[in-house]
Design an enzyme around this catalytic site. Structure first.
Site, PDB file in Angstrom:
ATOM      1  N   ASN A 231      41.306  49.285  38.994  1.00 33.05           N
ATOM      2  CA  ASN A 231      40.013  49.757  39.464  1.00 33.05           C
ATOM      3  C   ASN A 231      39.635  49.066  40.772  1.00 33.05           C
ATOM      4  OD1 ASN A 231      37.357  51.172  38.945  1.00 33.05           O
ATOM      5  ND2 ASN A 231      36.652  49.058  39.213  1.00 33.05           N
ATOM      6  N   GLU A 232      39.398  49.846  41.792  1.00 37.33           N
ATOM      7  CA  GLU A 232      38.845  49.404  43.074  1.00 37.33           C
ATOM      8  C   GLU A 232      39.550  48.195  43.683  1.00 37.33           C
ATOM      9  OE1 GLU A 232      34.591  49.138  42.982  1.00 37.33           O
ATOM     10  OE2 GLU A 232      34.378  51.254  42.490  1.00 37.33           O
TER      11      GLU A 232
ATOM     12  N   GLN B 115      32.141  44.473  31.155  1.00 37.81           N
ATOM     13  CA  GLN B 115      30.732  44.804  31.343  1.00 37.81           C
ATOM     14  C   GLN B 115      30.012  45.205  30.062  1.00 37.81           C
ATOM     15  OE1 GLN B 115      31.926  47.296  34.960  1.00 37.81           O
ATOM     16  NE2 GLN B 115      29.887  46.612  35.534  1.00 37.81           N
TER      17      GLN B 115
ATOM     18  N   ARG C 256      36.053  57.307  29.939  1.00 37.87           N
ATOM     19  CA  ARG C 256      36.852  56.328  30.673  1.00 37.87           C
ATOM     20  C   ARG C 256      36.386  54.929  30.286  1.00 37.87           C
ATOM     21  NH1 ARG C 256      36.159  53.927  36.553  1.00 37.87           N
ATOM     22  NH2 ARG C 256      38.062  52.700  36.602  1.00 37.87           N
TER      23      ARG C 256
ATOM     24  N   HIS D  75      30.900  31.404  33.407  1.00 41.35           N
ATOM     25  CA  HIS D  75      30.625  30.142  32.700  1.00 41.35           C
ATOM     26  C   HIS D  75      30.500  28.964  33.672  1.00 41.35           C
ATOM     27  CE1 HIS D  75      32.603  31.761  28.735  1.00 41.35           C
ATOM     28  NE2 HIS D  75      31.498  32.388  29.064  1.00 41.35           N
TER      29      HIS D  75
ATOM     30  N   HIS E 248      40.296  46.354  35.026  1.00 38.94           N
ATOM     31  CA  HIS E 248      39.028  46.585  35.714  1.00 38.94           C
ATOM     32  C   HIS E 248      38.429  45.210  36.045  1.00 38.94           C
ATOM     33  CE1 HIS E 248      35.542  49.567  36.303  1.00 38.94           C
ATOM     34  NE2 HIS E 248      35.075  48.402  36.729  1.00 38.94           N
TER      35      HIS E 248
ATOM     36  N   ASN F 194      36.071  56.415  43.054  1.00 34.01           N
ATOM     37  CA  ASN F 194      34.743  55.958  42.658  1.00 34.01           C
ATOM     38  C   ASN F 194      33.861  56.129  43.878  1.00 34.01           C
ATOM     39  OD1 ASN F 194      36.021  55.184  40.346  1.00 34.01           O
ATOM     40  ND2 ASN F 194      35.828  52.978  40.699  1.00 34.01           N
TER      41      ASN F 194
ATOM     42  N   GLU G 130      34.032  57.321  38.926  1.00 33.58           N
ATOM     43  CA  GLU G 130      32.727  56.651  38.871  1.00 33.58           C
ATOM     44  C   GLU G 130      31.794  57.283  39.885  1.00 33.58           C
ATOM     45  OE1 GLU G 130      32.488  52.339  39.228  1.00 33.58           O
ATOM     46  OE2 GLU G 130      34.281  52.119  37.988  1.00 33.58           O
TER      47      GLU G 130
ATOM     48  N   ASP H 264      29.296  37.416  27.899  1.00 31.99           N
ATOM     49  CA  ASP H 264      29.722  36.880  26.594  1.00 31.99           C
ATOM     50  C   ASP H 264      29.387  37.838  25.451  1.00 31.99           C
ATOM     51  OD1 ASP H 264      30.525  34.676  27.985  1.00 31.99           O
ATOM     52  OD2 ASP H 264      29.221  33.240  26.958  1.00 31.99           O
TER      53      ASP H 264
ATOM     54  N   TYR I  56      29.922  56.151  45.370  1.00 37.41           N
ATOM     55  CA  TYR I  56      28.502  55.851  45.170  1.00 37.41           C
ATOM     56  C   TYR I  56      27.651  56.197  46.385  1.00 37.41           C
ATOM     57  CZ  TYR I  56      29.640  53.413  40.867  1.00 37.41           C
ATOM     58  OH  TYR I  56      30.055  53.123  39.592  1.00 37.41           O
TER      59      TYR I  56
END
Ligand code: GAL
Length: 494
Positions: A197-198, A50, A108, A70, A153, A335, A404, A83, A337
């Site tokens: 992750n997740e 990310q 992290r 892509h 991740h 995490n 998170e 990219d 939210y």
């Protein structure tokens, strides 16, 4: 009389009357001590794909997300890629300056497996990739910021995906080999590791519903195998660390699970829903009995037999693996939210199998909840407090780090809503600590604006804005930086 009114209102007929949030929809009343413990860890989180960019720099191999962005640009809202992203691969010093300004104790970040082993295998070891993270870790250490390192991740090496990725049992040994490489190179300085992750999200979306890479249609079947191999790979790496590295390195290992609290007036229904969500991975790791939650084992077996299968779609974790997985984590990373109300769905038998079919619950929101720019994100701080209490009661008060938690908007520097979200969720953590929950740290998502997976660059989660169109990608502090820094400095919520 009050009880009578409550029962009528909360019977499901007038559900909105029982909802918990206060008027502005993003607030949480304080309960108890107003100061965080002196050793509480405050930090921020990011992930390699990310923010890093440099997608083919210095020998890096192709990752699953490189291939996806892509070759399937229509799957990303603004048809962008990672990219270049925030170009942290070339501009880590700008991130470091932000971390220092924030005065965080922890950072992290995740390691891109395809920088270390470009084709996923140890035979392709890439010293440039290894050096990049050595530099990051050294600079953090020089500034007294502890790293929390996520090993995977979402961005698996493409070559590993080509032979099945998480759906292939070979993955277990491939991951352990990669983890050993990380322990060997970084374990002298990294004391907190997160394997994955997740998993529930990448398994359901990538191997079930096919709307994330690798786009496999295997709902209720391959997604369950993905979870199974994830748990085995995690546990195998943990056992190697304990037997070969722990004595000299002394670190701890956890796994970051996505979580939402399932709110209902029926505590049994909430408990069942929590087993399907958090419990799917947490129960095998942290419960006393080990294995998948009993309710999932029974119900998925029953559904599978009704569908005409000879065995359950949920893999059998009995025996050797159940034992290896149980207790194979030093802390639970969550995490968090948002949350949802739940009610029984009673989906007809004969529907195509899926997690949703097995879960068999409808989810809804409270119209009073404040919504972020992300469609799924509502501010429900009491859900975080409830999850932390659920973990305290269900998993023997295991150590927890919130890895998170964050708010998305269009990107204004005056981010009042982010401050409200941050404040109310930190309040939830503090309330939970005051109620005996063993929460040791909180990482805000995210340090900087980044490539938000299928949302591309259309939503912003950063405490710092990033000028994505400028070649130098300047980072600019939003108002939330001042707020969070003050909390970190004083350990008080203002
Ligand atoms: C999580 C994910 C992060 C970030 C966040 C906000 O699911 O782990 O990488 O994208 O959501 O959407």
């Amino acid at each position: 009389m009050l009880l009578f009114v409550y029962l009528i209102f909360c019977s499901g007929l007038i559900v909105s009357q029982c909802r918990l949030t206060t008027e502005d929809g993003c607030n949480l009343p304080a309960k108890g001590n107003s100061k965080f413990p002196s050793n509480f860890s405050f930090g921020v989180a990011t992930a390699a794909y990310q923010i890093e960019g440099g997608w083919n720099a210095d020998g890096k191999g192709l990752s699953l997300w490189d291939d996806f962005t892509h070759n399937y640009p229509h799957m990303i809202d603004d048809k962008t890629t990672g990219d270049v992203a925030a170009d942290s691969y070339h501009r880590f010093d700008q991130d470091l300056a932000a971390l220092k300004e924030l005065k965080v104790t922890h950072y992290r970040f995740s390691i891109s497996w395809s920088r270390i082993f470009p084709n996923g295998d140890i035979s392709s070891r890439n010293q440039y990739g290894i050096d990049y993270y050595n530099n990051v870790i050294d600079k953090l250490e020089a500034n007294d910021i502890q790293p929390i390192v996520t090993m995977v991740h979402f961005d698996l090496p493409y070559e590993i995906q080509k032979i099945g990725g998480f759906a292939n049992p070979l993955f277990i040994n491939q991951f352990v080999t990669y983890a050993i490489e990380l322990f060997n190179n970084y374990g002298d300085r990294v004391k907190t590791w997160i394997t994955f992750n997740e998993p529930l999200l990448y398994c359901k979306s990538g191997y079930g519903e096919a709307n994330y890479p690798p786009q496999i249609h295997g709902a209720g079947l391959i997604d369950y195998i993905c979870v199974d191999n994830t748990l085995k790979a995690h546990a195998a790496a943990y056992r190697v660390y304990k037997s070969k590295f722990f004595n000299t390195q002394g670190g701890k290992i956890g796994i970051s699970l996505d979580s939402q609290f399932s709110i209902s007036n029926d505590t049994a229904l909430t408990h069942r829903a929590m087993q399907y969500n958090l419990g799917f991975l947490a129960h095998p790791l942290f419960s006393k009995s080990g294995g998948y939650p009993e309710v999932m084992v029974e119900e998925i077996r029953r559904n599978s037999l009704k569908e005409g299968r000879i065995t359950s779609r949920l893999p059998d974790l009995d025996g050797k693996w159940k034992h290896i997985i149980k207790g194979s984590a030093d802390f639970l990373a969550i995490n968090y939210y948002t949350s949802r109300y739940i009610s029984r769905a009673e989906k007809p038998i004969g529907e195509n199998p899926s997690f949703e079919r097995d879960y068999d619950l409808d989810e809804s929101i409270d119209p009073k909840w404040k919504r972020g720019l992300s469609r799924w994100l509502y501010c429900v701080p009491e859900g975080l407090e409830s999850i932390l209490k659920f973990i305290r009661d269900e998993y023997d008060n295991v150590e927890v780090i919130v890895t998170e938690n964050g708010w998305s908007d269009k990107g204004d520097l005056e981010d009042i809503e982010r401050i409200q979200y941050l404040k109310s969720h930190l309040q939830a953590v503090l309330n939970a600590i005051n109620d005996g929950c063993n929460v040791r740290g909180y990482m805000y998502w995210s340090l900087i604006d980044n490539f938000e997976w299928q949302r591309g660059y259309t939503v912003k989660f950063g405490l710092y804005s990033v000028n994505m169109t400028s070649p130098t990608k300047e980072r600019t502090a939003r108002n939330s930086v001042g707020y969070y820094r003050k909390v970190i400095e004083t350990h008080l919520l203002s």
